[in-house]
Enzyme design. Structure first.
Site, short mmCIF file in Angstrom:
data_model
loop_
_atom_site.label_atom_id
_atom_site.label_comp_id
_atom_site.label_asym_id
_atom_site.label_seq_id
_atom_site.Cartn_x
_atom_site.Cartn_y
_atom_site.Cartn_z
N LYS A 176 1.53 -1.71 -0.05
CA LYS A 176 -0.48 0.00 -0.05
C LYS A 176 0.96 0.66 -0.24
O LYS A 176 1.49 1.80 1.51
CB LYS A 176 -0.47 0.00 1.23
CG LYS A 176 -2.34 0.94 1.53
CD LYS A 176 -1.79 1.69 0.69
CE LYS A 176 -1.48 2.96 2.07
NZ LYS A 176 -1.71 4.24 1.93
N ILE A 233 1.34 6.75 13.14
CA ILE A 233 0.52 5.56 12.67
C ILE A 233 1.02 4.32 13.14
O ILE A 233 0.52 3.63 13.00
CB ILE A 233 0.03 5.82 10.84
CG1 ILE A 233 -0.03 6.85 11.25
CG2 ILE A 233 -0.04 5.02 10.39
CD1 ILE A 233 -1.88 7.28 11.93
N GLU A 251 9.80 1.05 11.05
CA GLU A 251 10.21 1.72 10.81
C GLU A 251 10.04 3.04 10.96
O GLU A 251 9.49 3.80 9.94
CB GLU A 251 11.46 1.69 9.35
CG GLU A 251 12.86 2.87 9.23
CD GLU A 251 12.56 3.96 9.11
OE1 GLU A 251 12.97 5.01 9.57
OE2 GLU A 251 12.48 3.59 7.90
N CYS A 285 14.03 9.52 7.17
CA CYS A 285 13.77 9.01 8.73
C CYS A 285 15.29 9.39 9.30
O CYS A 285 14.96 10.00 10.64
CB CYS A 285 13.55 7.95 8.20
SG CYS A 285 14.58 7.15 7.33
N GLU A 384 10.03 14.71 16.20
CA GLU A 384 10.82 15.17 14.39
C GLU A 384 10.23 16.09 13.21
O GLU A 384 8.86 15.85 13.34
CB GLU A 384 10.55 14.00 13.40
CG GLU A 384 10.96 13.31 12.14
CD GLU A 384 10.74 12.12 11.89
OE1 GLU A 384 9.63 11.72 11.49
OE2 GLU A 384 11.77 11.15 11.39
P1 NAI Z 1 1.86 8.89 8.20
O1 NAI Z 1 2.94 7.39 8.63
O2 NAI Z 1 -0.20 8.98 8.17
O3 NAI Z 1 1.71 8.29 6.65
C1 NAI Z 1 2.61 6.61 6.09
C2 NAI Z 1 2.00 5.83 5.92
O4 NAI Z 1 1.06 5.57 6.68
C3 NAI Z 1 1.31 6.36 4.23
O5 NAI Z 1 1.34 5.20 3.23
C4 NAI Z 1 -0.44 5.96 5.17
O6 NAI Z 1 -1.09 6.35 3.56
C5 NAI Z 1 -0.83 5.40 5.78
N1 NAI Z 1 -1.41 5.08 7.07
C6 NAI Z 1 -1.70 6.10 7.38
N2 NAI Z 1 -2.84 5.72 8.15
C7 NAI Z 1 -2.43 5.14 8.61
C8 NAI Z 1 -3.53 4.21 9.33
N3 NAI Z 1 -4.24 4.98 9.91
N4 NAI Z 1 -3.23 2.40 8.78
C9 NAI Z 1 -2.70 2.23 8.46
N5 NAI Z 1 -1.62 2.82 7.53
C10 NAI Z 1 -2.27 4.26 7.84
O7 NAI Z 1 2.86 10.50 7.30
P2 NAI Z 1 2.44 11.55 7.01
O8 NAI Z 1 1.00 11.83 8.16
O9 NAI Z 1 2.20 11.38 5.48
O10 NAI Z 1 3.83 12.03 7.32
C11 NAI Z 1 3.30 12.79 8.99
C12 NAI Z 1 4.68 12.86 9.66
O11 NAI Z 1 5.19 11.53 9.86
C13 NAI Z 1 5.84 13.60 9.02
O12 NAI Z 1 6.13 14.82 9.12
C14 NAI Z 1 7.30 12.67 9.26
O13 NAI Z 1 7.37 12.97 10.70
C15 NAI Z 1 6.57 11.40 9.70
N6 NAI Z 1 7.32 10.37 8.44
C16 NAI Z 1 8.34 9.45 8.72
C17 NAI Z 1 8.18 8.67 8.22
C18 NAI Z 1 10.18 7.44 8.08
O14 NAI Z 1 10.76 7.80 6.94
N7 NAI Z 1 10.11 7.43 8.97
C19 NAI Z 1 8.38 8.87 6.06
C20 NAI Z 1 6.57 10.49 6.74
C21 NAI Z 1 6.29 10.41 7.15
MG MG Z 2 -0.68 10.67 7.99
#
Ligand code: NAI
Ligand code: MG
Length: 485
Positions: A176, A233, A251, A285, A384
């Site tokens: 996904k 999440i 991660e 990250c 972060e």
């Molecule tokens: P997010 O954690 O919401 O999104 C990551 C993935 O999780 C996406 O594919 C999203 O569709 C999915 N997701 C969201 N809600 C979910 C749920 N309830 N169940 C299952 N999957 C779900 O991250 P977002 O909102 O895009 O970014 C917010 C913050 O997260 C950023 O500012 C950053 O600090 C952090 N982040 C960290 C990352 C990393 O590489 N560790 C990558 C992206 C964001």
């Molecule tokens: Mg989100």
């Protein structure tokens, strides 16, 4: 140019594009305009994809030799390389990152398929002989169906990082991608099929996190989960995994420090520190987002970094600037919120807001920023930011430096800058983080280097040979051997 055919992307389940009438617009972050749309899938398509993966697992993939799995993985790598320039272009449109960084991403993605494709041929269990009449051995078996949820910052790279070891070891996958950058993952599904991966072994289902993502984590037919994204999440995903008692790799990012000692090599350190927080506009990250510097070299290093930040060129990813826009208006506003707090309580050395100029008016741009005199109690020290923001704090003794490094709840990576080999070794062992870089940072993609967070940065290991084992489970067979006394 992106061809019209690419502008609409359906889910790929069991090797086929799934028709839909629900779409999500995909936005170019450099001008905020939609350039494509992808299917908005939900629980029904997820169920279909899990079923397809199960079917492929039970009928084909679990009975396919490692040598044959290996060959397909290496052909996927070739397929990625053959489309290197188109994929990089698409990744830049989707994420906003400079085209040269997207090209690296495609190369690294190909390397994951090559590396795991090759490595799996050497994967074996152990023979254990605990007593005279007993021969025991272990088998490394695939889990079955794996669910993978990935973020938008390094879409194809992370897709490959999580899916390649799973496929190589005989699992079938439902991927996904993030709603903010789904394009290259969907193309990966096509490339995999063209490379000879049987239908249903890799299914790619785009959609929103709360819809498709949540449905995937809750599905009882999924045997293993892997998630890369926000800590919030991550918790939600782990809770869902707990309900079905399935293992999960998390991660979840970090607040990784550079620790700079008085005997550091400035010429080597400055460009790598700059890169560590401005690559993909800091949306990384393992970004080196905190600079912990010994008081005696603070002003020297700060002025060199400030100078370097000032000279960075910002622009649309397609023009290959030093830094492109952030992924979305939401992410830009989030970063600007942190900058407002930083401007109030810290000293802004450079940047601090949105770049001026008509060319930046529509895209999601933020200036590369250095906040100095950041105290360990401050939000920007601990949270972060996920933007091009370097937070600087000073220390007087190495113990104090370590204490500052350890103060946050994250532990993904750390950079150590010193010419003293004993100090470097001491710090490398002392710091609680999954990757320690000595006079170095983010060593070149690091396909071969195991990667996994300490503390709240996550659970489990990705990359390297370690990850190959993560996608297998260990079965023990114990045989009585005294047939002929
Ligand atoms: P997010 O954690 O919401 O999104 C990551 C993935 O999780 C996406 O594919 C999203 O569709 C999915 N997701 C969201 N809600 C979910 C749920 N309830 N169940 C299952 N999957 C779900 O991250 P977002 O909102 O895009 O970014 C917010 C913050 O997260 C950023 O500012 C950053 O600090 C952090 N982040 C960290 C990352 C990393 O590489 N560790 C990558 C992206 C964001
Ligand atoms: Mg989100």
């Amino acid at each position: 140019m992106i061809e019209a055919e690419l502008l609409e992307r359906a889910a790929v389940i069991s090797g086929k594009k799934v028709p839909t009438d629900k779409w999500i617009d995909v936005i170019d972050p450099s001008n905020a305009l939609p350039f494509a749309r992808v299917a908005r899938c939900g629980a029904d398509q997820i169920a279909e994809a899990v079923e397809a993966a199960r079917q492929a697992y039970e009928t084909i993939w679990r009975f396919t030799n490692a040598a044959d799995r290996s060959r397909v993985c290496r052909r996927i790598a070739e397929g990625l390389r053959a489309e290197r320039s188109e994929l990089a272009h698409l990744e830049t449109l989707d994420t906003g990152k400079p085209i040269s960084q997207s090209l690296v991403d495609i190369d690294v993605a190909a390397r994951y398929f090559e590396f795991y494709g090759s490595a799996v041929e050497g994967l074996s269990g152990d023979a254990i002989l605990p007593e005279r009449d007993l021969l025991a051995f272990t088998l490394r078996e695939p889990y079955g169906v794996c669910g993978h949820i990935i973020p938008w910052n390094y879409p194809l790279q992370v897709a490959a990082r999580t899916v390649a070891p799973a496929l190589a070891t005989g699992n079938c996958c439902v991927l996904k991608p993030a709603e903010d950058a789904p394009m290259t993952s969907l193309r990966l599904a096509g490339i995999a099929i063209e490379a000879g991966l049987p239908a249903g072994v890799l299914n790619v289902v785009p959609g929103y996190g709360e819809e498709a993502g949540a449905a995937l984590t809750a599905h009882p037919g999924v045997d293993r989960l892997a998630f890369t994204g926000s800590r919030e999440i991550g918790e939600v995903v782990m809770t869902a995994a707990a309900r079905n008692i399935v293992p999960v790799t998390l991660e979840l990012g970090g607040k990784s420090p550079h620790i700079v000692l008085p005997d550091f090599d400035a010429e080597r350190a400055v460009p790598l520190i700059v890169e560590s927080i401005t690559e993909h506009a800091g949306q990384n990250c393992s970004a080196g987002s905190r600079l912990l510097v010994h008081r005696s070299v603070h002003s020297e290093l700060l002025s060199a970094l400030t100078e370097a930040f000032r000279s960075l060129h910002i622009g649309p990813g397609a023009t290959d600037p030093d830094m492109g826009p952030l992924i979305s208006a939401k992410q830009r506003d989030r970063v600007l919120g942190y900058l407002a707090e930083g401007r109030r309580d810290c000293v802004v050395s450079v940047g601090g807001g949105v770049p001026r100029g008509a060319e930046y008016a529509d895209g999601f741009y933020v200036e590369p920023t250095i906040l100095d005199q950041v105290t360990p109690a401050h939000t920007v020290f601990n949270e972060e930011i996920f933007g091009p923001v370097l937070c600087v704090s000073v220390f007087d003794s190495i113990e104090e430096g370590v204490e500052l490094a350890e103060q946050t709840t994250y532990g993904l990576a750390a950079g150590v800058w010193t010419s003293d080999v004993t100090t470097a070794h001491w710090l490398a062992q002392r710091l609680r983080a999954g990757q320690i870089f000595v006079n170095n940072y983010s060593a070149a993609g690091g396909v071969e280097l195991p990667f996994g967070g300490y503390k709240r940065s996550g659970i489990g290991i990705e990359k390297g040979l370690e990850a190959l084992r993560e996608y297998t489970r260990c079965k023990t067979v114990a045989m009585h051997t005294r047939a002929h006394a």
